[in-house]
Design a protein around this motif. Structure first.
Motif, short mmCIF file in Angstrom:
data_model
loop_
_atom_site.label_atom_id
_atom_site.label_comp_id
_atom_site.label_asym_id
_atom_site.label_seq_id
_atom_site.Cartn_x
_atom_site.Cartn_y
_atom_site.Cartn_z
N ALA A 25 0.86 -1.03 -0.10
CA ALA A 25 0.38 -0.04 0.44
C ALA A 25 0.95 1.40 0.40
CB ALA A 25 -1.02 0.29 1.21
N THR A 26 1.75 0.75 0.83
CA THR A 26 2.96 2.26 0.68
C THR A 26 3.64 2.61 -0.52
OG1 THR A 26 4.36 1.13 1.54
CG2 THR A 26 2.98 2.18 2.69
N MET A 27 3.54 1.71 -1.50
CA MET A 27 4.13 1.63 -2.86
C MET A 27 3.60 2.56 -3.54
SD MET A 27 5.98 -1.72 -2.95
CE MET A 27 7.01 -1.34 -4.77
N ILE A 28 2.24 2.22 -3.53
CA ILE A 28 0.88 3.16 -4.27
C ILE A 28 1.11 4.51 -4.07
CG2 ILE A 28 -1.26 3.47 -5.03
CD1 ILE A 28 -2.22 0.79 -3.27
N PRO A 29 1.25 5.51 -5.39
CA PRO A 29 1.54 6.90 -5.05
C PRO A 29 0.12 8.00 -4.40
CG PRO A 29 1.85 5.86 -8.12
CD PRO A 29 1.23 4.64 -6.11
N ILE A 30 0.60 8.36 -3.82
CA ILE A 30 -0.79 9.12 -2.65
C ILE A 30 -1.57 9.56 -3.90
CG2 ILE A 30 0.59 11.29 -2.84
CD1 ILE A 30 -1.06 10.11 -0.11
N THR A 31 -1.18 10.13 -4.68
CA THR A 31 -2.30 10.43 -5.90
C THR A 31 -3.33 10.09 -6.29
OG1 THR A 31 -0.82 10.39 -7.64
CG2 THR A 31 -0.76 12.65 -6.55
N HIS A 32 -2.62 8.16 -6.75
CA HIS A 32 -3.95 7.34 -6.95
C HIS A 32 -5.00 7.10 -5.91
CE1 HIS A 32 -0.79 5.78 -10.34
NE2 HIS A 32 -1.35 6.86 -10.53
N CYS A 37 -9.80 7.05 -3.25
CA CYS A 37 -10.83 7.43 -2.05
C CYS A 37 -11.28 8.81 -2.57
CB CYS A 37 -10.03 8.71 -0.95
SG CYS A 37 -8.40 6.80 -0.41
N ALA A 38 -11.62 9.53 -3.29
CA ALA A 38 -12.52 10.17 -3.58
C ALA A 38 -13.55 9.65 -4.90
CB ALA A 38 -12.15 11.60 -4.24
N CYS A 39 -12.98 8.61 -5.30
CA CYS A 39 -14.29 8.23 -6.36
C CYS A 39 -15.15 7.06 -5.09
CB CYS A 39 -13.20 7.15 -7.69
SG CYS A 39 -12.71 7.87 -8.65
N ILE A 40 -14.50 6.84 -4.46
CA ILE A 40 -15.57 5.85 -3.03
C ILE A 40 -16.44 6.26 -2.59
CG2 ILE A 40 -15.44 4.64 -0.94
CD1 ILE A 40 -12.54 3.15 -2.33
N LEU A 41 -15.81 7.38 -2.13
CA LEU A 41 -16.80 8.41 -1.00
C LEU A 41 -18.20 9.56 -2.40
CD1 LEU A 41 -17.49 10.02 1.41
CD2 LEU A 41 -15.66 11.92 0.59
N THR A 43 -19.05 8.22 -4.63
CA THR A 43 -19.70 6.92 -5.34
C THR A 43 -21.12 6.62 -4.17
OG1 THR A 43 -18.25 5.76 -7.03
CG2 THR A 43 -20.52 4.00 -6.12
N THR A 44 -20.40 6.53 -3.05
CA THR A 44 -21.61 6.61 -1.84
C THR A 44 -22.43 7.17 -1.84
OG1 THR A 44 -19.30 5.75 -0.70
CG2 THR A 44 -21.45 5.79 0.60
N LEU A 45 -21.81 8.67 -1.90
CA LEU A 45 -22.70 9.70 -1.41
C LEU A 45 -23.61 10.31 -2.53
CD1 LEU A 45 -20.23 12.47 -0.69
CD2 LEU A 45 -21.67 12.14 1.37
N TYR A 46 -22.93 9.49 -3.60
CA TYR A 46 -24.40 9.81 -5.06
C TYR A 46 -25.51 9.36 -4.96
CZ TYR A 46 -26.69 9.91 -9.52
OH TYR A 46 -27.30 9.51 -10.72
N TYR A 47 -25.25 7.33 -3.87
CA TYR A 47 -26.28 6.89 -3.74
C TYR A 47 -27.39 7.35 -2.61
CZ TYR A 47 -25.50 3.66 -7.66
OH TYR A 47 -25.04 3.72 -9.18
#
Length: 210
Positions: A25-32, A37-41, A43-47
């Protein structure tokens, strides 16, 4: 002894797996991570907030849902001739959530100031409920308003029934009532039993029996 060693090895293996996952997980770029997280949030708020922006865009709005008796005179004389009731509804794109619409009218937009004319009715089972009226002439004075009586008034009437916990003083109801009256329609809000300052006189709630 063998069982104890197996348990220790299993626990050690689980710890190693967790450490490996954290390292990956630490190897994943912070921007990704932020984008994910923004996509998950979003989508959650949309529904959760029941947005229907994409449905309106791709399907041309939502079909108006009606519950009625097709054999009733009201349907034959009113509903069947009102084309808007057989169309589709498209909400304002930036306010396509019913929850946001309620919050906007409740906390942002100031409700219009006007006074209702109240009628109190007793139903056949002893229940009490209030009808709150706003006539179009109350917000748009006419030249011959003194000669006009309710019996002679042919202005169309819009009946508004609030939500389960609302009454005629709710912010969104007052906005709807005032805007409708400004379009030269008479408006009446049919309050539920026990709402709008009317006491309960029977044990039955909401149900109206005239």
């Amino acid at each position: 002894m063998d069982c104890l060693e197996s348990t220790n090895l299993s626990s050690t293996g689980s710890v190693l797996y967790y450490k490996l996952l954290i390292k990956v997980a630490t190897m994943i770029p912070i921007t990704h991570l932020i984008i994910g997280c923004a996509c998950i949030l979003t989508t959650t708020l949309y529904y959760v907030l029941e947005f229907h922006l994409f449905q309106d865009f791709f399907h041309g709005g939502s079909a108006v849902t009606l519950t009625y008796n097709p054999e009733s005179p009201v349907y034959r004389n009113v509903v069947s001739k009102c084309s808007i009731l057989h169309g589709r509804y498209c909400a304002t794109p930036w306010l396509s959530s019913p929850h946001l619409q309620t919050m906007l009218l409740e906390f942002v937009a100031k409700p219009p100031k006007f006074s209702y004319k109240r009628e109190i009715f007793l139903s056949s089972d002893g229940g009490t409920f209030a009808l709150d009226w706003l006539m179009s002439s109350d917000v748009i004075p006419s030249e011959n308003e003194n000669d006009l009586t309710w019996e002679k008034d042919t202005t169309p009437i819009v009946v508004i029934i609030p939500g389960l916990t609302s009454d005629s003083d709710a912010s969104y109801i007052r906005h709807l009532v005032h805007s409708t009256a400004m379009r030269r329609w008479n408006v009446v809000v049919c309050n539920h039993r026990g709402m709008a300052g009317v006491p309960f006189t029977v044990s039955a709630f909401y149900l109206l029996k005239l």
